[in-house]
Design a protein around this motif. Sequence first.
Motif, PDB file in Angstrom:
ATOM      1  N   VAL A  23       0.886  -1.165   0.000  1.00 19.71           N
ATOM      2  CA  VAL A  23       0.000   0.000   0.000  1.00 19.71           C
ATOM      3  C   VAL A  23       0.920   1.209   0.000  1.00 19.71           C
ATOM      4  O   VAL A  23       1.699   1.406   0.929  1.00 19.71           O
ATOM      5  CB  VAL A  23      -0.924   0.019   1.236  1.00 19.71           C
ATOM      6  CG1 VAL A  23      -1.784   1.270   1.232  1.00 19.71           C
ATOM      7  CG2 VAL A  23      -1.792  -1.228   1.274  1.00 19.71           C
ATOM      8  N   THR A  24       0.857   2.004  -1.049  1.00 16.80           N
ATOM      9  CA  THR A  24       1.802   3.106  -1.191  1.00 16.80           C
ATOM     10  C   THR A  24       1.157   4.294  -1.899  1.00 16.80           C
ATOM     11  O   THR A  24       0.200   4.128  -2.645  1.00 16.80           O
ATOM     12  CB  THR A  24       3.062   2.646  -1.960  1.00 16.80           C
ATOM     13  OG1 THR A  24       3.985   3.739  -2.031  1.00 16.80           O
ATOM     14  CG2 THR A  24       2.726   2.161  -3.357  1.00 16.80           C
ATOM     15  N   GLY A  25       1.708   5.440  -1.648  1.00 17.32           N
ATOM     16  CA  GLY A  25       1.288   6.647  -2.344  1.00 17.32           C
ATOM     17  C   GLY A  25       2.141   6.933  -3.567  1.00 17.32           C
ATOM     18  O   GLY A  25       1.930   7.916  -4.267  1.00 17.32           O
ATOM     19  N   LYS A  72      -2.521   4.679  -3.128  1.00 18.40           N
ATOM     20  CA  LYS A  72      -3.367   5.615  -2.399  1.00 18.40           C
ATOM     21  C   LYS A  72      -3.869   6.690  -3.353  1.00 18.40           C
ATOM     22  O   LYS A  72      -3.129   7.093  -4.233  1.00 18.40           O
ATOM     23  CB  LYS A  72      -2.576   6.266  -1.269  1.00 18.40           C
ATOM     24  CG  LYS A  72      -2.138   5.292  -0.209  1.00 18.40           C
ATOM     25  CD  LYS A  72      -1.309   6.020   0.825  1.00 18.40           C
ATOM     26  CE  LYS A  72      -0.744   5.069   1.854  1.00 18.40           C
ATOM     27  NZ  LYS A  72       0.138   5.774   2.788  1.00 18.40           N
ATOM     28  N   PRO A  73      -5.071   7.160  -3.188  1.00 16.73           N
ATOM     29  CA  PRO A  73      -6.104   6.660  -2.284  1.00 16.73           C
ATOM     30  C   PRO A  73      -6.667   5.351  -2.826  1.00 16.73           C
ATOM     31  O   PRO A  73      -6.689   5.128  -4.032  1.00 16.73           O
ATOM     32  CB  PRO A  73      -7.168   7.752  -2.295  1.00 16.73           C
ATOM     33  CG  PRO A  73      -7.023   8.398  -3.626  1.00 16.73           C
ATOM     34  CD  PRO A  73      -5.562   8.285  -3.981  1.00 16.73           C
ATOM     35  N   PHE A  74      -7.102   4.493  -1.940  1.00 19.43           N
ATOM     36  CA  PHE A  74      -7.615   3.193  -2.353  1.00 19.43           C
ATOM     37  C   PHE A  74      -8.942   2.919  -1.669  1.00 19.43           C
ATOM     38  O   PHE A  74      -9.305   3.571  -0.697  1.00 19.43           O
ATOM     39  CB  PHE A  74      -6.616   2.071  -2.059  1.00 19.43           C
ATOM     40  CG  PHE A  74      -6.268   1.964  -0.603  1.00 19.43           C
ATOM     41  CD1 PHE A  74      -7.008   1.157   0.248  1.00 19.43           C
ATOM     42  CD2 PHE A  74      -5.198   2.672  -0.085  1.00 19.43           C
ATOM     43  CE1 PHE A  74      -6.694   1.071   1.590  1.00 19.43           C
ATOM     44  CE2 PHE A  74      -4.871   2.581   1.256  1.00 19.43           C
ATOM     45  CZ  PHE A  74      -5.626   1.784   2.090  1.00 19.43           C
ATOM     46  N   ASN A  75      -9.650   1.925  -2.178  1.00 19.51           N
ATOM     47  CA  ASN A  75     -10.941   1.526  -1.649  1.00 19.51           C
ATOM     48  C   ASN A  75     -10.715   0.527  -0.515  1.00 19.51           C
ATOM     49  O   ASN A  75     -10.176  -0.551  -0.738  1.00 19.51           O
ATOM     50  CB  ASN A  75     -11.766   0.900  -2.784  1.00 19.51           C
ATOM     51  CG  ASN A  75     -13.116   0.454  -2.332  1.00 19.51           C
ATOM     52  OD1 ASN A  75     -13.234  -0.412  -1.475  1.00 19.51           O
ATOM     53  ND2 ASN A  75     -14.137   1.042  -2.926  1.00 19.51           N
ATOM     54  N   CYS A  76     -11.134   0.880   0.695  1.00 19.50           N
ATOM     55  CA  CYS A  76     -10.925   0.010   1.863  1.00 19.50           C
ATOM     56  C   CYS A  76     -11.602  -1.341   1.695  1.00 19.50           C
ATOM     57  O   CYS A  76     -11.052  -2.370   2.100  1.00 19.50           O
ATOM     58  CB  CYS A  76     -11.428   0.685   3.130  1.00 19.50           C
ATOM     59  SG  CYS A  76     -10.391   2.065   3.656  1.00 19.50           S
TER      60      CYS A  76
END
Length: 84
Positions: free
Chosen positions: A27-29, A48-52
């Motif tokens: 998980v990275t920006g 990022k942004p991502f869907n939880c």
Amino acid sequence: MQLPRSNGWDFAAAVRLRGKHIPTIVVTGRHDARLCAEAVEAEGYFAKPFNCSALLEEVKRLTRRRTRPNSRGTTNRSARVDDP
């Protein structure tokens, strides 16, 4: 791929040196999230942004895959990083 006291590349290298395979999701920006995931041999990645909800589904998928019985009738569970 920053962590509080290290980075994702160092963490992945330390896990591999111990001979462990832990399913990993990056998980990275960073704009090159896919390349980061490939570099650490991750099973997936989210920029990022991502869907939880999508992240939770991916975690569930990897968990189900790691806990299926193998041919000996035991489960293939992931090892913890601090296992000897």
